[in-house]
Design a protein around this motif. Structure first.
Motif, PDB file in Angstrom:
ATOM      1  N   CYS A 290       1.003  -0.979  -0.181  1.00 24.68           N
ATOM      2  CA  CYS A 290      -0.225  -0.040  -0.252  1.00 24.68           C
ATOM      3  C   CYS A 290       0.850   1.292   0.610  1.00 24.68           C
ATOM      4  CB  CYS A 290      -1.022  -0.020   1.382  1.00 24.68           C
ATOM      5  SG  CYS A 290      -2.208   1.592   1.176  1.00 24.68           S
ATOM      6  N   ILE A 291       1.071   1.915  -0.630  1.00 26.90           N
ATOM      7  CA  ILE A 291       1.412   2.844  -0.692  1.00 26.90           C
ATOM      8  C   ILE A 291       1.483   4.510   0.136  1.00 26.90           C
ATOM      9  CG2 ILE A 291      -0.625   4.950  -1.688  1.00 26.90           C
ATOM     10  CD1 ILE A 291       2.960   4.231  -3.335  1.00 26.90           C
ATOM     11  N   SER A 300      -0.426  -2.463   9.433  1.00 27.80           N
ATOM     12  CA  SER A 300      -0.336  -4.186  10.005  1.00 27.80           C
ATOM     13  C   SER A 300       1.259  -4.559   8.872  1.00 27.80           C
ATOM     14  CB  SER A 300      -0.749  -4.445  10.081  1.00 27.80           C
ATOM     15  OG  SER A 300      -1.799  -4.630   9.072  1.00 27.80           O
ATOM     16  N   ALA A 301       1.520  -5.735   9.473  1.00 29.33           N
ATOM     17  CA  ALA A 301       2.549  -6.089   8.226  1.00 29.33           C
ATOM     18  C   ALA A 301       1.827  -6.543   7.138  1.00 29.33           C
ATOM     19  CB  ALA A 301       3.466  -7.012   8.461  1.00 29.33           C
ATOM     20  N   GLU A 302       0.505  -6.735   6.503  1.00 31.49           N
ATOM     21  CA  GLU A 302       0.369  -7.118   5.663  1.00 31.49           C
ATOM     22  C   GLU A 302      -0.165  -6.135   4.284  1.00 31.49           C
ATOM     23  OE1 GLU A 302      -3.483  -8.216   5.841  1.00 31.49           O
ATOM     24  OE2 GLU A 302      -4.511  -8.193   7.332  1.00 31.49           O
ATOM     25  N   GLN A 305       3.343  -6.099   1.844  1.00 31.78           N
ATOM     26  CA  GLN A 305       3.651  -6.687   0.679  1.00 31.78           C
ATOM     27  C   GLN A 305       2.303  -7.132   0.394  1.00 31.78           C
ATOM     28  OE1 GLN A 305       2.165  -9.900   4.239  1.00 31.78           O
ATOM     29  NE2 GLN A 305       4.315  -9.483   5.173  1.00 31.78           N
ATOM     30  N   ASN A 306       1.210  -6.667   0.021  1.00 30.03           N
ATOM     31  CA  ASN A 306       0.702  -6.336  -1.379  1.00 30.03           C
ATOM     32  C   ASN A 306       0.211  -5.300  -1.219  1.00 30.03           C
ATOM     33  OD1 ASN A 306       1.191  -9.768  -1.396  1.00 30.03           O
ATOM     34  ND2 ASN A 306      -0.419  -9.784   0.447  1.00 30.03           N
ATOM     35  N   LYS A 307      -0.234  -5.135  -2.819  1.00 27.16           N
ATOM     36  CA  LYS A 307      -0.961  -3.712  -3.024  1.00 27.16           C
ATOM     37  C   LYS A 307      -1.825  -3.662  -2.563  1.00 27.16           C
ATOM     38  CE  LYS A 307       0.151  -0.035  -6.074  1.00 27.16           C
ATOM     39  NZ  LYS A 307       1.101   0.329  -4.740  1.00 27.16           N
ATOM     40  N   PRO A 308      -3.009  -2.992  -2.207  1.00 25.76           N
ATOM     41  CA  PRO A 308      -4.503  -3.407  -1.974  1.00 25.76           C
ATOM     42  C   PRO A 308      -5.633  -3.640  -3.251  1.00 25.76           C
ATOM     43  CG  PRO A 308      -3.683  -0.959  -1.003  1.00 25.76           C
ATOM     44  CD  PRO A 308      -2.624  -2.120  -1.482  1.00 25.76           C
ATOM     45  N   THR A 309      -5.715  -3.895  -3.368  1.00 30.30           N
ATOM     46  CA  THR A 309      -7.192  -4.432  -4.872  1.00 30.30           C
ATOM     47  C   THR A 309      -8.273  -3.323  -4.580  1.00 30.30           C
ATOM     48  OG1 THR A 309      -8.924  -5.952  -3.322  1.00 30.30           O
ATOM     49  CG2 THR A 309      -6.624  -7.365  -4.621  1.00 30.30           C
TER      50      THR A 309
END
Lengths: 336, 341
Positions: A290-291, A300-302, A305-309
């Motif tokens: 997430c930008i 939080s850690a996640e 890790q991943n770009k939010p959809t």
């Protein structure tokens, strides 16, 4: 959603720039649409990429900036596949047009108002007689409610006031009957009273001419009075899009809420305004996830890790946040 | 506008007065014996004394100065000490020849330099641009006399394409004499339809003009390039593109008008530089203009001639500056400022 309702649709747009420091990622827009006849606002801080988005749509990017991938569909046609020649002939001015934030700098100082307005008209209406051209210029200047058009058109830009210049610029922008107007902070350089006049004019013209408008602004209060829908742009990414009422009363993204709570209002008089901690992302070195993650109080850690959809939370309201479920609409002062 | 011009002319006249006075006194401080030169090396004492009285050299310097100023107002520049002819007449013969070189070289520099500059700016950082800039800097930096000599060696001595020196072929001068109408040889040959002479004049003028225009050409193309690049970044250029204005019009109408003011101003001033440059170039090419005349006069300390040429150069500079100021004042943003300059 039927794409016929949209005058403009942007899909998976990525715009990068070559710099001496490396490649800068300037825009990354998953999906954005402007419905026919609406006034759609893009809100963001300076440097978020608002103006760049406008220039990308018109194909007027600076030399070192380029579109990496994506589509910009204007009435179903992909503008990114068109040549400069075709854009100039068929799209710019005639289909999509733009007004700029500094009306003094946007008018050529050494040509009269008539020269500049008539040039745009004759470009898109070849074969007009001198008399017809003259009448069209008068008509355009009257449309933007300039008093005494016959006299005004003989003047040079420096002889006009800021508000008059912006009206001249609007008349140029609209003189080839475009149906999508991009307003890039068009009232920023003007006095507040003049601002109100220009905004009213833009609203009236949109109504009268059936214009769709992309209203770019950093002023949330201003945009919320004019626009029907708002998109929140942060570091080149759209974090939230929704109807104005939803965005203002029920902001779902942390950034939107922080942005709103940092606006000065009467109730906050005397108290320090909350600021968003951290620094604006560096376009040369953007986060994977997430930008907004490194500035987000709900991190939080996640998140990194991943770009939010980018997904629809309620009909017509889109959001890019992994944890939006946890964000309940709450008071403004939970930020510091 | 007129007020502005009148004021500039008044300032110009004052400058001329200062120039004339300084030149007069400086040329008289230098130890020399004008009366001796007037009568020649083998003259007797009496002859020299007589010459002193004839030239007014027996009177104190200030009264000579006042007399000189008075004569000047009547258009009398005095007699050349070397040739015994009126300086005004000699200037009248020499000035058109020099002006012909200067005017042609400035016009050509503008006509060639401007498109090169525009092309360089549009194709910024391409091979053409780099080459153009390299050549521009080159021709600005090379000493004029050296350029002149190189051109002579290449085009005259080695290739034999063009005449080495002079304004016109000596034999042609006798067989096809040129009627003097304006004093400008090329113009006269066209007016009288003397085409053989015209062709010969052109051939003779090519090398001096090439030498003379090199500086102005380099300057024009470099200035055009850099100012145009700046102008092309302006918001109004982006705006006109956003309204679909043709690129040709964006460049050659909207951008160029914002460039022309500065470029023509610089060019007008470089014409003054070209004028001074002719002093060297005319000596190299034996061109019968003001440059050759002043070098002869300086060597002989022919002070009436020196002051005459200085006066001409000053007047030219003042006029060129006035032209540059007027060009600047043509900008609509300046035109309406009342009483300003």
């Amino acid at each position: 959603m039927n794409s016929k309702d949209n005058v403009l649709e942007i899909k998976d747009l990525k715009v990068d720039a070559h710099t001496v420091m490396g490649t800068a990622e300037l825009l990354n827009i998953k999906h954005l649409e402007i419905k026919t006849g609406e006034i759609f606002g893009i809100i963001g801080e300076s440097g978020a990429g608002k103006s760049l988005l406008a220039l990308t749509i018109l194909g007027l990017l600076p030399k070192n900036v380029y579109v990496k991938n994506g589509q910009i569909l204007y009435k179903g046609e992909d503008l990114l596949k068109k040549s400069q020649e075709e854009l100039s002939q068929r799209i710019r001015g005639k289909g999509i047009t733009m007004i700029f934030q500094d009306p003094m700098a946007s008018l050529n100082p050494v040509f009269t108002v008539y020269d500049q307005v008539s040039q745009v008209i004759s470009r898109h209406n070849p074969g007009l007689s001198k008399k017809q051209l003259y009448d069209r210029v008068i008509e355009m200047l009257e449309l933007v409610k300039l008093s005494d058009p016959e006299n005004t058109m003989k003047k040079y830009p420096h002889e006009l006031s800021g508000g008059m210049r912006q009206r001249v610029l609007i008349s140029m922008a609209l003189s080839a009957k475009a149906d999508l107007l991009i307003s890039d902070e068009a009232t920023r350089a003007l006095d507040v009273t003049i601002q109100a006049g220009i905004l009213k004019l833009l609203e009236e013209l949109a109504e009268k001419l059936g214009l769709s408008t992309l209203f770019i602004s950093s002023n949330m209060a201003l945009a919320s009075t004019v626009c029907q829908r708002l998109g929140i742009l942060y570091a080149g990414e759209v974090l939230e899009i929704g109807r104005v009422e939803e965005i203002i009363r029920n902001p779902r993204h942390v950034y939107t809420r922080s942005f709103l709570s940092s606006l000065p209002t009467v109730e906050k008089k005397g108290k320090p305004l909350p600021i968003i901690k951290g620094i604006y992302p560096d376009p040369l070195n953007k986060a994977k996830g997430c930008i907004f993650a490194d500035r987000c109080p709900d991190y939080s850690a996640e998140c990194s890790q991943n770009k939010p959809t980018y997904h629809e939370v309620i009909p017509g309201h889109f959001l890019a946040c992994i944890k939006e479920e946890k964000h309940k609409p709450s008071s403004d002062n939970d930020m510091d | 506008m007129w007020k502005f011009i009148i004021r500039r002319v008044a300032i110009g006249i004052f400058i001329l007065f200062v120039v004339v006075s300084t030149t007069f006194f400086f040329s008289r401080i230098v130890p020399s014996e004008p009366a001796q030169k007037w009568v020649g090396a083998h003259a007797t004492e009496e002859q020299i004394e007589a010459a002193k009285i004839e030239l007014g050299l027996d009177k104190p310097l200030y009264s000579q100065y006042i007399k000189y100023l008075g004569d000047l107002l009547k258009g009398d520049f005095g007699m050349s000490i070397v040739s015994h002819r009126p300086v005004s007449l000699e200037l009248k013969n020499a000035i058109p020849n020099t002006l012909e070189l200067v005017i042609l070289s400035v016009i050509l520099a503008f006509a060639i330099g401007l498109p090169i500059g525009v092309y360089s700016a549009i194709h910024e950082n391409t091979i053409f641009d780099h080459l153009g800039r390299f050549i521009s800097v080159g021709v600005i930096s090379m000493p004029t006399f050296w350029v002149a000599l190189m051109l002579q060696i290449i085009f005259s001595t080695k290739l034999g394409l063009l005449p080495l020196t002079g304004q016109m072929d000596t034999i042609l001068k006798l067989t096809n004499p040129l009627d003097k109408i304006t004093g400008f040889a090329m113009l006269d040959s066209v007016i009288t339809g003397n085409w053989r002479v015209f062709k010969d004049l052109i051939l003779h003028a090519i090398l001096p003009i090439l030498t003379l225009m090199s500086y102005s050409l380099g300057l024009t193309s470099r200035m055009t390039r850099s100012i145009l690049l700046e102008v092309l970044n302006e918001d109004y250029i982006r705006a006109s593109r956003a309204y679909g204005i043709k690129e040709r019009i964006v460049i050659w109408k909207y951008a160029i008008k914002n460039v022309l003011g500065t470029v023509t101003t610089v060019l007008a001033l470089s014409a003054g530089y070209a004028l001074v440059n002719t002093f060297v170039i005319e000596a190299v090419f034996s061109w019968p203009g003001i440059g050759s005349y002043i070098s002869r006069s300086v060597i002989n300390l022919d002070y009436p001639a020196i002051i005459g040429v200085t006066l001409f150069a000053s007047v030219s500079y003042i006029i060129l500056n006035l032209i540059a100021d007027i060009i600047v004042a043509l900008d609509p943003r300046i035109r309406f400022v009342k009483g300003g300059d």
